[in-house]
Design a protein around this motif. Structure first.
Motif, mmCIF file in Angstrom:
data_model
loop_
_atom_site.group_PDB
_atom_site.id
_atom_site.type_symbol
_atom_site.label_atom_id
_atom_site.label_comp_id
_atom_site.label_asym_id
_atom_site.label_seq_id
_atom_site.Cartn_x
_atom_site.Cartn_y
_atom_site.Cartn_z
ATOM 1 N N TRP A 295 7.449 8.400 -33.255
ATOM 2 C CA TRP A 295 8.310 8.027 -32.130
ATOM 3 C C TRP A 295 9.352 9.110 -31.873
ATOM 4 N N LEU A 296 9.820 9.761 -32.933
ATOM 5 C CA LEU A 296 10.771 10.854 -32.775
ATOM 6 C C LEU A 296 10.154 11.999 -31.985
ATOM 7 N N VAL A 297 8.894 12.326 -32.302
ATOM 8 C CA VAL A 297 8.182 13.388 -31.582
ATOM 9 C C VAL A 297 7.964 13.004 -30.123
ATOM 10 N N VAL A 298 7.534 11.761 -29.904
ATOM 11 C CA VAL A 298 7.283 11.289 -28.537
ATOM 12 C C VAL A 298 8.568 11.341 -27.711
ATOM 13 N N ALA A 299 9.675 10.911 -28.310
ATOM 14 C CA ALA A 299 10.949 10.911 -27.594
ATOM 15 C C ALA A 299 11.363 12.325 -27.200
ATOM 16 N N ARG A 300 11.099 13.283 -28.065
ATOM 17 C CA ARG A 300 11.451 14.667 -27.751
ATOM 18 C C ARG A 300 10.587 15.218 -26.623
ATOM 19 N N ARG A 301 9.360 14.763 -26.543
ATOM 20 C CA ARG A 301 8.436 15.310 -25.534
ATOM 21 C C ARG A 301 8.578 14.632 -24.182
ATOM 22 N N VAL A 302 8.710 13.322 -24.161
ATOM 23 C CA VAL A 302 8.716 12.616 -22.871
ATOM 24 C C VAL A 302 10.057 11.973 -22.555
ATOM 25 N N GLY A 303 10.999 11.988 -23.515
ATOM 26 C CA GLY A 303 12.282 11.337 -23.318
ATOM 27 C C GLY A 303 12.309 9.943 -23.937
ATOM 28 N N LYS A 304 13.491 9.497 -24.266
ATOM 29 C CA LYS A 304 13.635 8.202 -24.930
ATOM 30 C C LYS A 304 13.265 7.042 -24.015
ATOM 31 N N GLN A 305 13.590 7.171 -22.736
ATOM 32 C CA GLN A 305 13.342 6.078 -21.804
ATOM 33 C C GLN A 305 11.855 5.794 -21.671
ATOM 34 N N ARG A 306 11.046 6.821 -21.406
ATOM 35 C CA ARG A 306 9.611 6.614 -21.250
ATOM 36 C C ARG A 306 8.980 6.104 -22.541
ATOM 37 N N ALA A 307 9.422 6.637 -23.646
ATOM 38 C CA ALA A 307 8.879 6.173 -24.927
ATOM 39 C C ALA A 307 9.194 4.694 -25.151
ATOM 40 N N LEU A 308 10.404 4.286 -24.800
ATOM 41 C CA LEU A 308 10.799 2.890 -24.998
ATOM 42 C C LEU A 308 10.002 1.955 -24.091
ATOM 43 N N ALA A 343 5.388 -1.055 -32.193
ATOM 44 C CA ALA A 343 6.306 -1.148 -31.056
ATOM 45 C C ALA A 343 7.727 -1.432 -31.516
ATOM 46 N N PHE A 344 7.855 -2.281 -32.531
ATOM 47 C CA PHE A 344 9.178 -2.630 -33.065
ATOM 48 C C PHE A 344 9.904 -1.387 -33.567
ATOM 49 N N ALA A 345 9.169 -0.466 -34.201
ATOM 50 C CA ALA A 345 9.783 0.773 -34.689
ATOM 51 C C ALA A 345 10.407 1.548 -33.535
ATOM 52 N N GLY A 346 9.684 1.653 -32.432
ATOM 53 C CA GLY A 346 10.224 2.340 -31.268
ATOM 54 C C GLY A 346 11.408 1.612 -30.672
ATOM 55 N N MET A 347 11.360 0.283 -30.675
ATOM 56 C CA MET A 347 12.438 -0.502 -30.074
ATOM 57 C C MET A 347 13.687 -0.553 -30.952
ATOM 58 N N GLN A 348 13.576 -0.132 -32.191
ATOM 59 C CA GLN A 348 14.753 0.024 -33.042
ATOM 60 C C GLN A 348 15.333 1.430 -32.948
ATOM 61 N N LEU A 349 14.452 2.422 -32.979
ATOM 62 C CA LEU A 349 14.915 3.811 -32.947
ATOM 63 C C LEU A 349 15.510 4.195 -31.595
ATOM 64 N N LEU A 350 14.801 3.921 -30.525
ATOM 65 C CA LEU A 350 15.149 4.499 -29.218
ATOM 66 C C LEU A 350 16.414 3.905 -28.593
ATOM 67 N N PRO A 351 16.572 2.584 -28.507
ATOM 68 C CA PRO A 351 17.819 2.065 -27.913
ATOM 69 C C PRO A 351 19.060 2.483 -28.697
ATOM 70 N N PHE A 352 18.952 2.509 -30.034
ATOM 71 C CA PHE A 352 20.107 2.869 -30.842
ATOM 72 C C PHE A 352 20.470 4.348 -30.711
#
Length: 455
Positions: A295-308, A343-352
């Motif tokens: 999820w960290l890699v995805v957020a860096r590539r597409v942004g936190k919003q799209r990943a979430l 999905a839960f992992a992404g929903m904890q990492l990205l909003p915070f």
């Protein structure tokens, strides 16, 4: 300044060392126990061991959380006062380390109490525990905004926190049912579980306090200008971006806690194997240990919003599979729970990690004043606490509508067909609907593209 009135924030690119990162993240191990165990077992403890009707049990868990709506912003205000006067938020963190005492008491209901009196005991210590949790959680989560770090480094910091939080959720989620006695859980077993896990919680929280001090020393924590507190609360409530992010997170928090509260019921009444509670918890939580770096890699590539948004959609689809129940087959159902876990992992990492982006964009154009970070975080944690209450309460209402029959330890009442249907649809269909609402709300958040280039 509103969410629409923002100027570029000075970029910061400090890289945090792994040692202080690990120490900071350790605090989440203790927080994970508080977040997980009451959500997983408290409703079941009330209805199936203390003979509390589902509607009253749900109310006993909801009312303390309503108090959090007021308490958490107030704790945030106090955290900002501490930051302004003392240059840190350490005293509140140390006060919060009394949380393990309330946690142990929560499950130490005296033997003579059942029904309404038992519900009152739990509610009182739940209020105390929530206040102490806020005293620790609010200044803890204000740390990323206090530090002079950039967009990606905030995500990296919260990724460390997420891995350790997941470990705390996984270990406590697996150990707690076993310590209570498993299929033959007793009051004494719940008491034992509370004491054992409280000890581990205390150690982890103290390590977290030390870790925060090291982080602040290694990344030059921002100075406070004295403009936090109630002024920051007004800023937060007027901030359009913050409002959409908070609204979406309320729906996410409600959904995940609803699922967590439903696990023991789904295992016992739908899968007809109470022992599968630990299997489902492991399937829900364990994937996060593996996929958080992804999820960290995805957020860096597409942004936190799209990943979430992707994580929210996956959670909704997985929930629909669970609504099918036994006909889908156990391997498929466990796989669906694993999808929820990813999905839960992404929903904890990205909003915070998006929260400090909002704070940085709203509080000061020079990125050196985050005196209002505690107030923003207090509103955020109040939202999280509300979702943590609404989830079990909504599930309890589903059980009540279905005519679920409460019981004490050793009793096995026959549940009506409507109650069994409520167990299944409350665990599958309802979470899908609420998560879809979260996705629609999240789409209104538009800060991410700007935050990636200016912070």
């Amino acid at each position: 300044m509103t969410g629409l009135d923002r100027r570029p924030v000075a970029a910061t690119d400090a890289t945090l060392p792994r040692g202080p990162l690990a120490g900071f993240a350790a605090g989440s191990l203790g927080m994970g126990i508080w977040v997980t165990v009451p959500g997983l077992l408290l409703l079941y403890f009330l209805t199936d061991l203390l003979a509390v009707g589902p509607w009253l049990a749900g109310l006993a868990l909801l009312l303390p959380k309503i108090a959090d709506v007021l308490l958490h912003p107030w704790v945030g205000h106090r955290a900002d006062v501490e930051q302004t006067r003392r240059g840190d938020r350490r005293r509140l963190l140390l006060l919060g380390c009394a949380l393990p005492v309330a946690f142990a008491a929560l499950f130490a209901v005296p033997g003579g109490l059942t029904g309404a009196s038992a519900a009152a005991w739990v509610a009182v210590f739940f209020v105390a525990g929530n206040l102490l949790f806020a005293a620790y959680q609010v200044p803890y989560l204000a740390t990323p905004a206090d530090l002079r770090i950039g967009y990606d480094e905030r995500t990296r910091l919260m990724a460390f926190r997420m891995v350790v939080l997941t470990l705390g959720i996984l270990v406590s989620g697996l150990l707690a049912p076993l310590l209570t006695g498993g299929d033959a859980a007793t009051r004494g077993g719940y008491h034992r579980m509370g004491v054992v896990l409280a000890g581990g919680m205390l150690v982890a929280m103290l390590v977290g306090v030390a870790g925060i001090a090291r982080l602040r020393g290694s990344a030059a924590a921002s100075a406070a200008s004295g403009h936090g507190g109630w002024r920051a609360l007004r800023t937060a409530l007027r901030d359009r971006q913050f409002r959409w992010l908070v609204a979406a997170y309320l729906a996410m928090s409600t959904t995940t806690h609803l699922v967590l509260a439903g696990v023991p019921y789904y295992a016992e009444y739908e899968l007809r194997a109470p022992g599968l509670t630990t299997v489902l918890v492991a399937a829900f939580v364990a994937p996060a240990l593996l996929v958080t770096p992804a999820w960290l890699v995805v957020a860096r590539r597409v942004g936190k919003q799209r990943a979430l948004l992707g994580a929210q959609g996956a959670f909704a689809l997985g929930s629909l599979v669970l609504a099918v129940g036994r006909p889908a087959g156990l391997p498929v159902l466990v796989g669906a729970v694993a999808v929820l876990g990813v999905a839960f992992a992404g929903m904890q990492l990205l909003p915070f990690s998006m929260l400090p982006d909002v704070i940085r964009a709203a509080t000061d154009t020079s990125a050196t004043d985050t005196s209002g970070a505690g107030t923003y975080t207090g509103v955020w944690t109040a939202t999280e606490a509300t979702g943590a209450a609404l989830g079990p309460y909504v599930y309890a209402l589903c059980l009540a509508v279905g005519g679920f029959v409460a019981s004490t330890a050793g009793e096995s009442p026959t549940q009506p067909d409507a109650a069994l249907a409520a167990v299944r649809y409350g665990f599958g269909l309802l979470p899908a609907v609420v998560m879809l609402a979260a996705l629609l709300l999240q789409r209104r958040y538009t800060l991410d593209a700007t935050a990636r280039t200016t912070t």
